[in-house]
Scaffold this motif. Structure first.
Motif, short mmCIF file in Angstrom:
data_model
loop_
_atom_site.label_atom_id
_atom_site.label_comp_id
_atom_site.label_asym_id
_atom_site.label_seq_id
_atom_site.Cartn_x
_atom_site.Cartn_y
_atom_site.Cartn_z
N GLY A 1 46.70 12.54 -23.33
CA GLY A 1 47.36 12.56 -22.03
C GLY A 1 46.66 11.76 -20.95
O GLY A 1 47.15 11.67 -19.83
N ILE A 2 45.52 11.16 -21.28
CA ILE A 2 44.79 10.32 -20.32
C ILE A 2 44.84 8.87 -20.80
O ILE A 2 44.34 8.54 -21.87
CB ILE A 2 43.31 10.73 -20.19
N THR A 3 45.48 8.02 -20.01
CA THR A 3 45.44 6.58 -20.27
C THR A 3 44.22 6.04 -19.53
O THR A 3 44.18 6.07 -18.30
CB THR A 3 46.71 5.89 -19.77
N LEU A 4 43.25 5.59 -20.27
CA LEU A 4 41.97 5.18 -19.69
C LEU A 4 41.87 3.66 -19.62
O LEU A 4 42.02 2.98 -20.64
CB LEU A 4 40.82 5.74 -20.53
N ILE A 5 41.64 3.15 -18.42
CA ILE A 5 41.39 1.73 -18.22
C ILE A 5 39.92 1.59 -17.82
O ILE A 5 39.53 1.95 -16.71
CB ILE A 5 42.30 1.13 -17.15
N ALA A 6 39.10 1.08 -18.73
CA ALA A 6 37.67 0.91 -18.49
C ALA A 6 37.43 -0.49 -17.94
O ALA A 6 37.78 -1.48 -18.57
CB ALA A 6 36.89 1.13 -19.78
N LEU A 7 36.87 -0.55 -16.75
CA LEU A 7 36.59 -1.85 -16.14
C LEU A 7 35.44 -2.53 -16.86
O LEU A 7 34.40 -1.94 -17.10
CB LEU A 7 36.24 -1.67 -14.67
N GLY A 8 35.64 -3.78 -17.21
CA GLY A 8 34.60 -4.54 -17.87
C GLY A 8 33.57 -5.04 -16.86
O GLY A 8 33.58 -4.69 -15.70
N GLY A 9 32.70 -5.90 -17.35
CA GLY A 9 31.67 -6.44 -16.49
C GLY A 9 30.30 -6.24 -17.09
O GLY A 9 30.15 -5.83 -18.24
N GLN A 10 29.28 -6.52 -16.29
CA GLN A 10 27.91 -6.38 -16.76
C GLN A 10 27.43 -4.95 -16.54
O GLN A 10 27.55 -4.40 -15.44
CB GLN A 10 27.00 -7.36 -16.01
N TYR A 11 26.88 -4.37 -17.59
CA TYR A 11 26.41 -2.98 -17.50
C TYR A 11 25.12 -2.90 -16.70
O TYR A 11 24.18 -3.67 -16.93
CB TYR A 11 26.19 -2.40 -18.89
N SER A 12 25.09 -1.95 -15.76
CA SER A 12 23.88 -1.68 -14.98
C SER A 12 23.30 -0.35 -15.43
O SER A 12 23.95 0.69 -15.26
CB SER A 12 24.20 -1.62 -13.49
N LYS A 13 22.11 -0.38 -16.00
CA LYS A 13 21.47 0.85 -16.42
C LYS A 13 21.15 1.75 -15.23
O LYS A 13 21.28 2.97 -15.29
CB LYS A 13 20.19 0.53 -17.20
N LYS A 14 20.76 1.13 -14.13
CA LYS A 14 20.41 1.89 -12.94
C LYS A 14 21.59 2.70 -12.43
O LYS A 14 21.46 3.87 -12.09
CB LYS A 14 19.89 0.96 -11.84
N PHE A 15 22.78 2.06 -12.38
CA PHE A 15 23.96 2.73 -11.84
C PHE A 15 24.87 3.30 -12.93
O PHE A 15 25.89 3.93 -12.61
CB PHE A 15 24.73 1.78 -10.94
N HIS A 16 24.53 3.08 -14.18
CA HIS A 16 25.27 3.60 -15.33
C HIS A 16 26.75 3.23 -15.23
O HIS A 16 27.65 4.05 -15.44
CB HIS A 16 25.11 5.12 -15.42
N GLY A 17 26.99 1.97 -14.87
CA GLY A 17 28.36 1.50 -14.72
C GLY A 17 28.45 0.01 -14.90
O GLY A 17 27.45 -0.67 -15.16
N PHE A 18 29.67 -0.52 -14.74
CA PHE A 18 29.93 -1.93 -14.98
C PHE A 18 30.32 -2.62 -13.68
O PHE A 18 31.14 -2.11 -12.91
CB PHE A 18 31.05 -2.08 -16.02
N PHE A 19 29.74 -3.81 -13.46
CA PHE A 19 29.93 -4.52 -12.21
C PHE A 19 30.03 -6.02 -12.48
O PHE A 19 29.87 -6.47 -13.61
CB PHE A 19 28.76 -4.25 -11.25
N GLY A 20 30.29 -6.77 -11.43
CA GLY A 20 30.33 -8.22 -11.57
C GLY A 20 31.74 -8.76 -11.57
O GLY A 20 32.72 -8.06 -11.30
N LEU A 21 31.87 -10.05 -11.89
CA LEU A 21 33.14 -10.76 -11.77
C LEU A 21 34.25 -10.16 -12.62
O LEU A 21 35.40 -10.07 -12.17
CB LEU A 21 32.94 -12.23 -12.14
#
Length: 256
Positions: free
Chosen positions: A135-155
């Motif tokens: 029931g959850i359609t998940l859209i995971a944003l790509g990008g460069q993984y940041s270990k500090k912020f535990h997420g993906f960032f960048g262009l």
């Protein structure tokens, strides 16, 4: 113990203790002082801690407090209350953006009863929690993984956000100074701003400890949010000042 696991252990210990000596770390992990120094050098170079005479420290500094593992352990009860209250802003069938913050990320645990939903996030903890959930359609944003912020960032993350539109976005911020939100990392600021631009409604979730602090980069004025959720621990004078500037505060009571 492998070096990566040991360094993770060093960080976990420092998250609890704040500081530690080289001797204590060597005894705790059963390695030489030389090995501890190498571990601390690498962790310091990555921005996770700073070496001090005879040991290491992660306090006090907004830079080290930005680490996701540190943030996860701060104001846990209050953050859970904020996430549970914010879920009331979501209706089944909507598209929801959740940012990299540990407070906003807590919403993921409360989404099961609102399915079907589409969730957009760059927060790896949220992605892991919701991956494969019916029931959850998940859209995971790509990008460069940041270990500090535990997420993906960048262009890649930024370009994807520009092509999406959501009903509601939930964000967190590391510092609130006056009636403005700040963050110490400019790339994170850019991603958060694009999330706000992509959503019809925007909510900020911040525990009371973030108020009266500042960080390097301006994110936005608090009036840009439909509501700012925080705990009842926030002092009345601060509440009054914010409301006088037009900030819509939602105070979440800690009483049962």
């Amino acid at each position: 113990m492998k070096s990566d696991s040991r360094r993770q252990g060093v960080m976990d210990f420092l998250m609890e203790a704040g500081t530690a000596s080289v001797e204590d770390l060597a005894a705790r992990f059963g390695v030489s002082k030389m090995t501890v120094h190498r571990d601390l050098d690498e962790l310091e170079e990555s921005g996770f801690l700073r070496k001090v005479r005879g040991g290491a420290s992660i306090q006090p500094s907004g830079l080290f407090e930005s680490d996701f593992r540190y943030r996860q352990k701060q104001a846990v009860g209050e953050k859970q209350r904020l996430a549970a209250a914010a879920v009331a802003m979501i209706e089944p069938g909507q598209t929801v953006i959740i940012d990299d913050g540990s407070t906003a990320g807590g919403i993921a645990a409360d989404l099961a009863d609102l399915r079907p939903l589409t969730v957009i996030s760059n927060n790896l903890a949220v992605i892991q929690d919701l991956a494969g959930v019916g029931g959850i359609t998940l859209i995971a944003l790509g990008g460069q993984y940041s270990k500090k912020f535990h997420g993906f960032f960048g262009l890649l993350a930024e370009e994807t956000l520009k092509s999406l539109r959501a009903d509601v976005a939930f964000l967190s911020s590391s510092a609130i100074h006056g009636s403005s939100a700040f963050h110490q990392d400019q790339e994170v600021v850019q991603t958060k701003r694009l999330m706000m631009a992509a959503a019809g409604r925007k909510y900020l979730l911040v525990d009371h400890g973030k108020f009266g602090r500042t960080a390097l980069h301006f994110l936005t004025d608090l009036t840009a949010f439909d509501a700012v959720f925080t705990g009842s621990e926030l002092g009345q004078p601060v509440r009054d000042e914010l409301e006088a500037t037009g900030v819509s505060l939602t105070i979440v009571d800690g009483k049962e």
